[in-house]
Design an enzyme around this catalytic site. Structure first.
Site, PDB file in Angstrom:
ATOM      1  N   ARG A  92       7.309  23.912  96.790  1.00  0.00           N
ATOM      2  CA  ARG A  92       6.910  24.771  97.929  1.00  0.00           C
ATOM      3  C   ARG A  92       7.819  26.154  97.843  1.00  0.00           C
ATOM      4  O   ARG A  92       8.946  26.153  97.268  1.00  0.00           O
ATOM      5  CB  ARG A  92       7.279  24.104  99.244  1.00  0.00           C
ATOM      6  N   ASP A  97      12.201  22.524 108.199  1.00  0.00           N
ATOM      7  CA  ASP A  97      11.847  21.189 108.731  1.00  0.00           C
ATOM      8  C   ASP A  97      12.815  21.384 110.088  1.00  0.00           C
ATOM      9  O   ASP A  97      14.074  21.561 110.011  1.00  0.00           O
ATOM     10  CB  ASP A  97      12.484  20.055 108.100  1.00  0.00           C
TER      11      ASP A  97
HETATM   12  N1  LIG Z   1      10.622  17.346 112.626  1.00  0.00           N
HETATM   13  C1  LIG Z   1       9.730  18.033 111.795  1.00  0.00           C
HETATM   14  N2  LIG Z   1       9.532  19.202 111.194  1.00  0.00           N
HETATM   15  C2  LIG Z   1       8.645  19.736 110.608  1.00  0.00           C
HETATM   16  N3  LIG Z   1       7.501  19.263 110.462  1.00  0.00           N
HETATM   17  C3  LIG Z   1       7.232  17.874 111.079  1.00  0.00           C
HETATM   18  C4  LIG Z   1       8.341  17.580 111.706  1.00  0.00           C
HETATM   19  N4  LIG Z   1       7.907  16.148 112.259  1.00  0.00           N
HETATM   20  C5  LIG Z   1       6.422  16.117 111.835  1.00  0.00           C
HETATM   21  N5  LIG Z   1       6.037  17.157 111.025  1.00  0.00           N
HETATM   22  C6  LIG Z   1       4.880  17.223 110.726  1.00  0.00           C
HETATM   23  O1  LIG Z   1       4.957  17.004 109.214  1.00  0.00           O
HETATM   24  C7  LIG Z   1       3.860  17.634 108.760  1.00  0.00           C
HETATM   25  C8  LIG Z   1       3.997  17.737 107.241  1.00  0.00           C
HETATM   26  O2  LIG Z   1       5.164  18.469 106.940  1.00  0.00           O
HETATM   27  P1  LIG Z   1       5.510  19.134 105.380  1.00  0.00           P
HETATM   28  O3  LIG Z   1       4.181  19.102 104.547  1.00  0.00           O
HETATM   29  O4  LIG Z   1       6.344  20.365 105.497  1.00  0.00           O
HETATM   30  O5  LIG Z   1       6.398  17.663 104.878  1.00  0.00           O
HETATM   31  P2  LIG Z   1       7.498  17.771 103.896  1.00  0.00           P
HETATM   32  O6  LIG Z   1       8.750  18.765 104.682  1.00  0.00           O
HETATM   33  O7  LIG Z   1       6.784  18.201 102.691  1.00  0.00           O
HETATM   34  O8  LIG Z   1       8.017  16.586 103.861  1.00  0.00           O
HETATM   35  P3  LIG Z   1       9.299  15.737 104.814  1.00  0.00           P
HETATM   36  O9  LIG Z   1       8.647  15.689 106.206  1.00  0.00           O
HETATM   37  O10 LIG Z   1       9.538  14.387 104.319  1.00  0.00           O
HETATM   38  O11 LIG Z   1      10.305  16.925 104.654  1.00  0.00           O
HETATM   39  C9  LIG Z   1       3.636  18.882 109.317  1.00  0.00           C
HETATM   40  O12 LIG Z   1       2.290  19.342 109.280  1.00  0.00           O
HETATM   41  C10 LIG Z   1       4.333  18.892 110.618  1.00  0.00           C
HETATM   42  O13 LIG Z   1       3.187  18.876 111.643  1.00  0.00           O
HETATM   43  N1  LIG Z   2      16.537  18.528  96.852  1.00  0.00           N
HETATM   44  C1  LIG Z   2      15.268  18.644  97.614  1.00  0.00           C
HETATM   45  N2  LIG Z   2      14.446  17.433  97.293  1.00  0.00           N
HETATM   46  C2  LIG Z   2      13.408  17.471  98.448  1.00  0.00           C
HETATM   47  C3  LIG Z   2      13.294  18.603  99.366  1.00  0.00           C
HETATM   48  C4  LIG Z   2      14.140  19.619  99.540  1.00  0.00           C
HETATM   49  O1  LIG Z   2      14.168  20.511 100.411  1.00  0.00           O
HETATM   50  N3  LIG Z   2      15.123  19.403  98.571  1.00  0.00           N
HETATM   51  N4  LIG Z   2      12.112  18.373 100.218  1.00  0.00           N
HETATM   52  C5  LIG Z   2      11.246  17.528 100.032  1.00  0.00           C
HETATM   53  C6  LIG Z   2      10.113  17.283 101.331  1.00  0.00           C
HETATM   54  O2  LIG Z   2      10.372  18.027 102.340  1.00  0.00           O
HETATM   55  C7  LIG Z   2      11.171  16.406  99.229  1.00  0.00           C
HETATM   56  N5  LIG Z   2      12.505  16.424  98.366  1.00  0.00           N
END
Ligand SMILES: Nc1ncnc2c1ncn2[C@@H]1O[C@H](COP(=O)(O)OP(=O)(O)OP(=O)(O)O)[C@@H](O)[C@H]1O
Ligand SMILES: Nc1nc2c(c(=O)[nH]1)N=C(CO)CN2
Length: 162
Positions: A92, A97
């Protein structure tokens, strides 16, 4: 005003430029005050490992925005910076987050706070420890600094200097 911690990550193209731009766009939101920014860490990918290493950091903000309003702002920034979601946990340009929002506990379809995977992730915990040391263990024999160093050495997290 709510105190919020947000994790940022990027592992595509000019990672540092995307992170800088994301922070500037957070700052540009009038209801957001960016109050603290951690160091930037080079981190091994977790979850989906067949991708480039990340730059990760955590920022602390004060905001009048409600949680879902804040999520809309962070997703707006992701979209502006070309965030694609082709592969779950895949590469990405930028990811924001929401980790913690005051002492809020919520789980709705779009948003879960605290972030459900934050405590399993050294790429979150190590920078978070910098900007929120009081969140962590209060009765350690080790100093927070020692814990911080142990985490960095162990978990594929190393300090990155631009
Ligand atoms: N605390 C949070 N912060 C950001 N997004 C969130 C949160 N909780 C749930 N979501 C939801 O998660 C969905 C997927 O987010 P995203 O594709 O960025 O996941 P990711 O960052 O790749 O994986 P992870 O959530 O494991 O870090 C978003 O569309 C959002 O609505
Ligand atoms: N090191 C690292 N690994 C990941 C990361 C990230 O920000 N850093 N984000 C992810 C999905 O949010 C999955 N894996």
């Amino acid at each position: 005003m709510a105190k919020v911690f947000i994790s940022l990550g990027s592992n595509m193209e000019n990672r540092y430029a995307f992170i800088q731009e994301a922070i500037e766009r957070l700052r540009a939101v009038k209801e957001i005050d960016v109050t603290d920014i951690s160091s930037v860490y080079e981190t091994d990918p977790v979850g989906y490992v067949d991708q480039p290493s990340f730059l990760n950091l955590v920022v602390c903000i004060q905001t009048k925005l409600e949680p879902l309003e804040l999520l809309s702002e962070t997703q707006h920034i992701e979209n502006h910076l070309g965030r694609k979601r082709d592969i779950k946990w895949g590469p990405r340009t930028i990811d924001l987050d929401i980790l913690l929002y005051d002492q809020e506990n919520m789980k709705v379809e779009r948003l879960e706070i605290p972030h459900p995977r934050m405590w399993q992730r050294a790429f979150v915990i190590v920078p978070l420890m910098e900007v929120a040391p009081d969140l962590f263990i209060h009765s350690l024999d080790l100093s927070i600094k020692d814990v911080h160093k142990q985490l960095k050495d162990k978990e594929g997290v190393s300090e990155w200097k631009p």
